[in-house]
Design a protein around this motif. Structure first.
Motif, PDB file in Angstrom:
ATOM      1  N   VAL A 167       0.382  -0.040  -4.727  1.00 18.05           N
ATOM      2  CA  VAL A 167      -0.356   1.218  -4.816  1.00 18.05           C
ATOM      3  C   VAL A 167       0.584   2.345  -4.391  1.00 18.05           C
ATOM      4  N   GLU A 168       0.691   3.353  -5.237  1.00 20.16           N
ATOM      5  CA  GLU A 168       1.531   4.519  -4.935  1.00 20.16           C
ATOM      6  C   GLU A 168       0.721   5.767  -5.264  1.00 20.16           C
ATOM      7  N   ARG A 169       0.710   6.724  -4.332  1.00 23.33           N
ATOM      8  CA  ARG A 169      -0.173   7.877  -4.553  1.00 23.33           C
ATOM      9  C   ARG A 169       0.521   9.068  -5.194  1.00 23.33           C
ATOM     10  N   HIS A 170       1.852   9.093  -5.192  1.00 25.56           N
ATOM     11  CA  HIS A 170       2.511  10.262  -5.792  1.00 25.56           C
ATOM     12  C   HIS A 170       2.778   9.984  -7.276  1.00 25.56           C
ATOM     13  N   ALA A 213       0.810  -1.227   0.000  1.00 26.72           N
ATOM     14  CA  ALA A 213       0.000   0.000   0.000  1.00 26.72           C
ATOM     15  C   ALA A 213       0.839   1.272   0.000  1.00 26.72           C
ATOM     16  N   THR A 214       2.154   1.142   0.096  1.00 27.85           N
ATOM     17  CA  THR A 214       3.049   2.314   0.053  1.00 27.85           C
ATOM     18  C   THR A 214       4.204   1.972  -0.893  1.00 27.85           C
ATOM     19  N   GLY A 215       3.883   1.930  -2.168  1.00 28.57           N
ATOM     20  CA  GLY A 215       4.785   1.336  -3.158  1.00 28.57           C
ATOM     21  C   GLY A 215       6.175   1.934  -3.259  1.00 28.57           C
ATOM     22  N   GLY A 216       6.300   3.271  -3.222  1.00 31.22           N
ATOM     23  CA  GLY A 216       7.608   3.913  -3.338  1.00 31.22           C
ATOM     24  C   GLY A 216       8.320   3.485  -4.604  1.00 31.22           C
ATOM     25  N   LEU A 217       9.591   3.141  -4.475  1.00 30.70           N
ATOM     26  CA  LEU A 217      10.382   2.752  -5.649  1.00 30.70           C
ATOM     27  C   LEU A 217      10.302   1.241  -5.911  1.00 30.70           C
ATOM     28  N   GLY A 218       9.394   0.567  -5.214  1.00 30.71           N
ATOM     29  CA  GLY A 218       9.055  -0.812  -5.538  1.00 30.71           C
ATOM     30  C   GLY A 218      10.087  -1.860  -5.148  1.00 30.71           C
ATOM     31  N   ARG A 219      11.051  -1.471  -4.307  1.00 33.25           N
ATOM     32  CA  ARG A 219      12.112  -2.447  -4.022  1.00 33.25           C
ATOM     33  C   ARG A 219      11.598  -3.625  -3.210  1.00 33.25           C
ATOM     34  N   ASP A 220      10.789  -3.315  -2.189  1.00 32.35           N
ATOM     35  CA  ASP A 220      10.252  -4.409  -1.369  1.00 32.35           C
ATOM     36  C   ASP A 220       9.292  -5.250  -2.202  1.00 32.35           C
ATOM     37  N   ALA A 221       8.458  -4.579  -3.000  1.00 31.85           N
ATOM     38  CA  ALA A 221       7.497  -5.308  -3.842  1.00 31.85           C
ATOM     39  C   ALA A 221       8.234  -6.267  -4.776  1.00 31.85           C
ATOM     40  N   LEU A 276       2.927  -2.318   4.600  1.00 26.35           N
ATOM     41  CA  LEU A 276       3.032  -0.860   4.730  1.00 26.35           C
ATOM     42  C   LEU A 276       4.469  -0.459   5.063  1.00 26.35           C
ATOM     43  N   ASP A 277       4.947   0.539   4.351  1.00 25.94           N
ATOM     44  CA  ASP A 277       6.276   1.099   4.649  1.00 25.94           C
ATOM     45  C   ASP A 277       6.161   2.614   4.545  1.00 25.94           C
ATOM     46  N   PRO A 278       5.422   3.223   5.509  1.00 31.45           N
ATOM     47  CA  PRO A 278       5.239   4.672   5.405  1.00 31.45           C
ATOM     48  C   PRO A 278       6.549   5.396   5.642  1.00 31.45           C
ATOM     49  N   ALA A 286      -2.861   5.609  -6.901  1.00 31.54           N
ATOM     50  CA  ALA A 286      -4.048   5.936  -6.091  1.00 31.54           C
ATOM     51  C   ALA A 286      -3.620   6.092  -4.641  1.00 31.54           C
ATOM     52  N   ASP A 287      -4.529   6.630  -3.842  1.00 31.40           N
ATOM     53  CA  ASP A 287      -4.308   6.658  -2.402  1.00 31.40           C
ATOM     54  C   ASP A 287      -4.813   5.335  -1.835  1.00 31.40           C
ATOM     55  N   SER A 288      -3.956   4.623  -1.143  1.00 32.33           N
ATOM     56  CA  SER A 288      -4.327   3.299  -0.615  1.00 32.33           C
ATOM     57  C   SER A 288      -5.508   3.355   0.324  1.00 32.33           C
ATOM     58  N   ARG A 289      -5.700   4.499   0.969  1.00 31.66           N
ATOM     59  CA  ARG A 289      -6.837   4.562   1.896  1.00 31.66           C
ATOM     60  C   ARG A 289      -8.135   4.335   1.131  1.00 31.66           C
ATOM     61  N   PRO A 344       6.389  15.098   5.053  1.00 33.35           N
ATOM     62  CA  PRO A 344       6.200  14.093   6.107  1.00 33.35           C
ATOM     63  C   PRO A 344       4.865  13.366   5.913  1.00 33.35           C
ATOM     64  N   GLU A 345       4.847  12.093   6.230  1.00 36.47           N
ATOM     65  CA  GLU A 345       3.614  11.316   6.078  1.00 36.47           C
ATOM     66  C   GLU A 345       3.123  10.933   7.454  1.00 36.47           C
ATOM     67  N   GLU A 346       1.927  11.370   7.775  1.00 30.51           N
ATOM     68  CA  GLU A 346       1.470  11.138   9.140  1.00 30.51           C
ATOM     69  C   GLU A 346       0.228  10.269   9.201  1.00 30.51           C
TER      70      GLU A 346
HETATM   71  C1  SAM Z   1       9.219   4.816   2.311  1.00 29.77           C
HETATM   72  S1  SAM Z   1       8.421   4.842   0.757  1.00 29.77           S
HETATM   73  C2  SAM Z   1       8.173   3.113   0.411  1.00 29.77           C
HETATM   74  C3  SAM Z   1       9.399   2.444  -0.116  1.00 29.77           C
HETATM   75  C4  SAM Z   1       9.100   1.074  -0.676  1.00 29.77           C
HETATM   76  N1  SAM Z   1       8.741   0.131   0.335  1.00 29.77           N
HETATM   77  C5  SAM Z   1      10.267   0.545  -1.495  1.00 29.77           C
HETATM   78  O1  SAM Z   1      10.695  -0.600  -1.251  1.00 29.77           O
HETATM   79  O2  SAM Z   1      10.750   1.254  -2.392  1.00 29.77           O
HETATM   80  C6  SAM Z   1       6.774   5.328   1.114  1.00 29.77           C
HETATM   81  C7  SAM Z   1       5.921   5.540  -0.126  1.00 29.77           C
HETATM   82  O3  SAM Z   1       4.560   5.382   0.217  1.00 29.77           O
HETATM   83  C8  SAM Z   1       3.791   6.298  -0.511  1.00 29.77           C
HETATM   84  N2  SAM Z   1       2.539   6.469   0.242  1.00 29.77           N
HETATM   85  C9  SAM Z   1       2.387   6.965   1.498  1.00 29.77           C
HETATM   86  N3  SAM Z   1       1.094   6.952   1.868  1.00 29.77           N
HETATM   87  C10 SAM Z   1       0.405   6.435   0.825  1.00 29.77           C
HETATM   88  C11 SAM Z   1      -0.969   6.179   0.595  1.00 29.77           C
HETATM   89  N4  SAM Z   1      -1.899   6.485   1.514  1.00 29.77           N
HETATM   90  N5  SAM Z   1      -1.333   5.635  -0.580  1.00 29.77           N
HETATM   91  C12 SAM Z   1      -0.395   5.340  -1.522  1.00 29.77           C
HETATM   92  N6  SAM Z   1       0.925   5.587  -1.374  1.00 29.77           N
HETATM   93  C13 SAM Z   1       1.330   6.118  -0.215  1.00 29.77           C
HETATM   94  C14 SAM Z   1       4.664   7.532  -0.577  1.00 29.77           C
HETATM   95  O4  SAM Z   1       4.293   8.385  -1.656  1.00 29.77           O
HETATM   96  C15 SAM Z   1       6.049   6.927  -0.749  1.00 29.77           C
HETATM   97  O5  SAM Z   1       6.366   6.781  -2.108  1.00 29.77           O
END
Ligand code: SAM
Length: 269
Positions: A125-128, A104-112, A181-183, A160-163, A207-209
């Motif tokens: 899912v990545e929202r940015h 749900a926090t895709g980022g650069l997809g390394r963990d995925a 999740l990896d916020p 999309a936003d995972s929420r 910051p992500e809260e």
């Molecule tokens: C620390 S990074 C994740 C790194 C990822 N695990 C990896 O292996 O590259 C956090 C990511 O989560 C995304 N993110 C945070 N909250 C989100 C949400 N509600 N929906 C989708 N993406 C979200 C951020 O935009 C950011 O790209």
């Protein structure tokens, strides 16, 4: 309440005149401007003949580009070394029991990619939009390579936003085995310990809260478990206590086991 976070100015550029039409389309799709010079730009999304990359021009602490690469380089090396055991254990991914995971926090997809490389089917899912564009570029190249094509085909990416995705899943009753999740953790310092990739991503996202909100939604949706990546020593996300954790030198994975039939997370590994 007013946020004090400054939104970075992002422009699109290309390294060769032949890529200009493609860069133009990319800029239009992201609602960004195509820059002929870098004045007034905090971050530059640049299309080169090799990949799509993100730079912070003029920032002497953040030199070099961030891009997604699963075939060669560090990620390729990690893949060939057999991946990251702690993540696989936390997710419960075993050779004969590949999991269906929502990252749900895709980022650069390394963990995925590590999970997909070990047989899991991963919905990322990545929202940015800029981060999603970097990841889409890396996945496209991985799909076309014989070493990584199979794993990349197990990944789907949604911007999309995972929420919202988690709320839709809760409404329709759709379940995946694991929600991961990896916020983004608030920046600790400008020290070299906070990796450059992460610092550039932090410039983009601020910051992500909403980690606690994501955890609550994930616990409604995951069939088997929710896994949360945290820096070692950081508090768990607000919400119920994890069932157990796997801690390494710098990272910890908090695991929230779902009891069969729903309810609060089950205790113990
Ligand atoms: C620390 S990074 C994740 C790194 C990822 N695990 C990896 O292996 O590259 C956090 C990511 O989560 C995304 N993110 C945070 N909250 C989100 C949400 N509600 N929906 C989708 N993406 C979200 C951020 O935009 C950011 O790209």
């Amino acid at each position: 309440m007013q946020s004090s976070v400054r939104i970075p100015r992002i422009s699109v550029a290309c390294s060769l005149p032949a890529l200009r039409a493609q860069a133009d389309r990319l800029a239009a799709s992201l609602g960004l401007r195509l820059a002929d010079d870098q004045t007034g730009t905090d971050l530059l999304l640049r299309l080169t003949e090799r990949h799509l990359e993100l730079l912070s021009p003029g920032n002497r602490e953040l030199t070099g580009a961030v891009f997604v690469e699963f075939v060669v380089g560090k990620a390729g090396y990690r893949r060939r070394q057999g991946g990251r055991e702690m993540l696989l254990r936390a997710v419960g991914c075993k050779a004969k029991q590949p999991r269906k995971v929502l990252d749900a926090t895709g980022g650069l997809g390394r963990d995925a990619f590590i999970l997909a490389d070990h047989g899991c089917t991963v919905r990322v899912v990545e929202r940015h939009p800029v981060i999603a564009a970097l990841l889409a570029d890396g996945l496209r190249r991985a799909l076309g390579h014989p070493e990584t094509g199979e794993a990349a085909a197990r990944i789907t990416l949604t911007l999309a936003d995972s929420r919202h995705i988690l709320a839709d899943m809760a409404r329709t009753g759709e379940q995946l085995d694991v929600v991961y999740l990896d916020p983004m953790f608030p920046p600790r310092s400008k020290s070299a310990k906070v990796k450059k990739d992460l610092r550039i991503l932090q410039l983009l996202t601020g910051p992500e809260e909403d980690g606690g909100t994501l955890l609550a939604a994930a616990l409604q949706t995951a069939a088997a478990r929710v896994v949360v990546k945290r820096p070692k020593g950081a508090p768990a996300l607000p919400g119920p206590a994890p069932s157990h954790s796997h801690a390494g030198a710098t990272t910890r994975f908090d695991v929230y086991l779902r009891p069969a039939g729903g309810g609060r997370p089950a205790a113990g590994p």
